[in-house]
Scaffold this active site. Sequence first.
Site, PDB file in Angstrom:
ATOM      1  N   HIS A  75      10.282  12.011   5.860  1.00  0.00           N
ATOM      2  CA  HIS A  75       9.840  13.119   5.015  1.00  0.00           C
ATOM      3  C   HIS A  75       8.482  13.582   5.559  1.00  0.00           C
ATOM      4  CE1 HIS A  75       8.159  14.985   1.348  1.00  0.00           C
ATOM      5  NE2 HIS A  75       9.384  15.019   0.862  1.00  0.00           N
ATOM      6  N   ASP A 100       7.780   3.799   3.311  1.00  0.00           N
ATOM      7  CA  ASP A 100       7.853   4.900   2.348  1.00  0.00           C
ATOM      8  C   ASP A 100       9.067   4.633   1.465  1.00  0.00           C
ATOM      9  OD1 ASP A 100       8.513   7.193   0.984  1.00  0.00           O
ATOM     10  OD2 ASP A 100       8.497   8.517   2.727  1.00  0.00           O
ATOM     11  N   GLN A 127      12.496   6.892  -1.976  1.00  0.00           N
ATOM     12  CA  GLN A 127      13.916   6.882  -2.340  1.00  0.00           C
ATOM     13  C   GLN A 127      14.466   5.449  -2.348  1.00  0.00           C
ATOM     14  OE1 GLN A 127      15.411   9.744  -3.155  1.00  0.00           O
ATOM     15  NE2 GLN A 127      13.942  11.207  -2.345  1.00  0.00           N
ATOM     16  N   LYS A 153      10.820   9.927  -9.620  1.00  0.00           N
ATOM     17  CA  LYS A 153      12.223   9.852  -9.187  1.00  0.00           C
ATOM     18  C   LYS A 153      12.944   8.687  -9.864  1.00  0.00           C
ATOM     19  CE  LYS A 153      11.022  11.498  -4.550  1.00  0.00           C
ATOM     20  NZ  LYS A 153      11.104  12.948  -4.633  1.00  0.00           N
ATOM     21  N   CYS A 177      11.946  18.921   3.170  1.00  0.00           N
ATOM     22  CA  CYS A 177      10.718  18.385   3.774  1.00  0.00           C
ATOM     23  C   CYS A 177      11.047  17.440   4.921  1.00  0.00           C
ATOM     24  CB  CYS A 177       9.838  17.681   2.735  1.00  0.00           C
ATOM     25  SG  CYS A 177       9.279  18.763   1.427  1.00  0.00           S
TER      26      CYS A 177
END
Lengths: 153, 411
Positions: free
Chosen positions: B126, B203, B206, B229, B369
């Site tokens: 991302h 990261d 998700q 999220k 993104c």
Amino acid sequence: MDTPQLSSLYQQLILEHYRNPRNKAELDEKTVEIHMANPVCGDEVRLQLRIEGDQIAEAKFIGSGCSISQAAVSMMTTRLQGANLEEADTLAKRFTEMMHGDESASKDKTLGDLRALQGVSKFPVRIKCALLGFDALQEALKKEVGELGGEPH
Amino acid sequence: MTSVNFDPLRIRKDFPTLAQTVNGKPLTYLDNAATSQKPRAVLDAIDSYYEQDNANVHRGIHELSRRATIAYEEARGKVAGWINAADPSECIWTRGTTEAINLVAVAWGLDNVGEGDEILISVMEHHSNIVPWQMLASRTGATLRYIEIDDDGRLVLDDLDALLTERTKIVAISHVSNSLGTINPVKRITEAAHAVGAIVMVDGAQGAVHTRVDVQDLCCDFYAFGGHKMCGPTGIGVLWGRRELLDAMSPFQGGGEMIHIVGREESSWAAVPHKFEAGTPNIAGAIGLGAAVDYLSEIGIEDIEAHEREIVAYAMEKLGAVPGIRIYGPTSLDERSAVISFTMGDAHPHDISTILDSDGVAVRAGHHCAQLVMKHFGVSATARASFYLYNTKEDVDRLVEGLAQVAAIFG
């Protein structure tokens, strides 16, 4: 709020311009080129004009993106061939007014095929798609007028 | 398989936003990779804080401040438990995943990365896990290197040992790709990176949302994730870091809360985590995220993950049968999280999204993104359906029905 109808958005004329865009090619003898992109969605237009005196002798574009952005710029170029700078400026302004819901603009015959895009005004998130090519045109005109008014051509 | 108690229809009732119509149709919310909807329990926790306990934290002696501080620090304990951190003090509140990555790039990066050093990331990242490293590279004279992806949207790790050198200082990699759904073999990368003395930042925007995360088992050095999220509010996220790294790091921002003693010329810093939390924090956000962790824990992340797998398997089958569709990312369900990116014939993803929206189906359309991913596959954008605990097979059916309308207009 009434549900906007998809059929008012995806008119045959729009889809036809999307599939068979007019004036989509590199213009060899361009005098001005403006690149416009919408970073949110990746729609892109490079508008190329050959301006002679106060007249747009030729208008072409290279671009990629959604049906609305590409059909709008294709239709726009058909109205620009041979137009003078003032007419082009008026066209951009009238089209922008139509996108913002101005009823009189949507009946303005000078907009030609572009009136098929009237339905876009009912889909607020798509208005910027339709305006991409016209934003490029207005930038081009600003640049041209700046150059005419400033240093000798 | 989900346990017998898992019932998405009952879960849906916990989410007020889901009980509405859009364009005259029941809302089918399939944009969960962008943000999730919020359950009543989270909304209530935020309301209750503002209505009963609102005060600044770690500052007042009075009762409300005491209560706010307790709730705020309890929430830190909850997120620490969510990712199995060794201690809550290793969890720093941030505005979200993006700020957490920027914190590491600045506070760790500027002290530890120099000219000629290398930073390794991947093409799949991302933008929030690319741009902070580009900025660090340009400020320090370091070189940014990339792990490539293959045509199934998986990391190409055959030459990982060649990409990792003694100059590699940090590897920053997504746990799960937001644009392709690929689940990355983080542990394998961590082991290889540590072998050359590099640290690893994951990261997890998700990741921690959809699967059980154990930062100690992953052996990573930093793990970042956001609240919104995973049923929490926007504007709150977490940076987890190994304690010894956090202790050695310079602060990120200066201000109140992060100091020990302030003098005219210089000051000393508070201990972690407060060293990295300058200014009044997002107290309500932290409490809301704590409530989201409680909510998800009660349902059980294993059940949520199993449910999502069922939905994704069903969606891959149904979408795969749609004429003209092209699906991006891994075909193997074991390597794919709850994200399906696709394009369809010459219909632009924007047009797909508008047409689906007219049926009340919310998907994302764009580059997500992840412009380097789009470039790899030679497209400017994709449409993306992403699923969560409250989605059902009927939602997939509505998506597929909507695509029939796309075909009718653009076919």
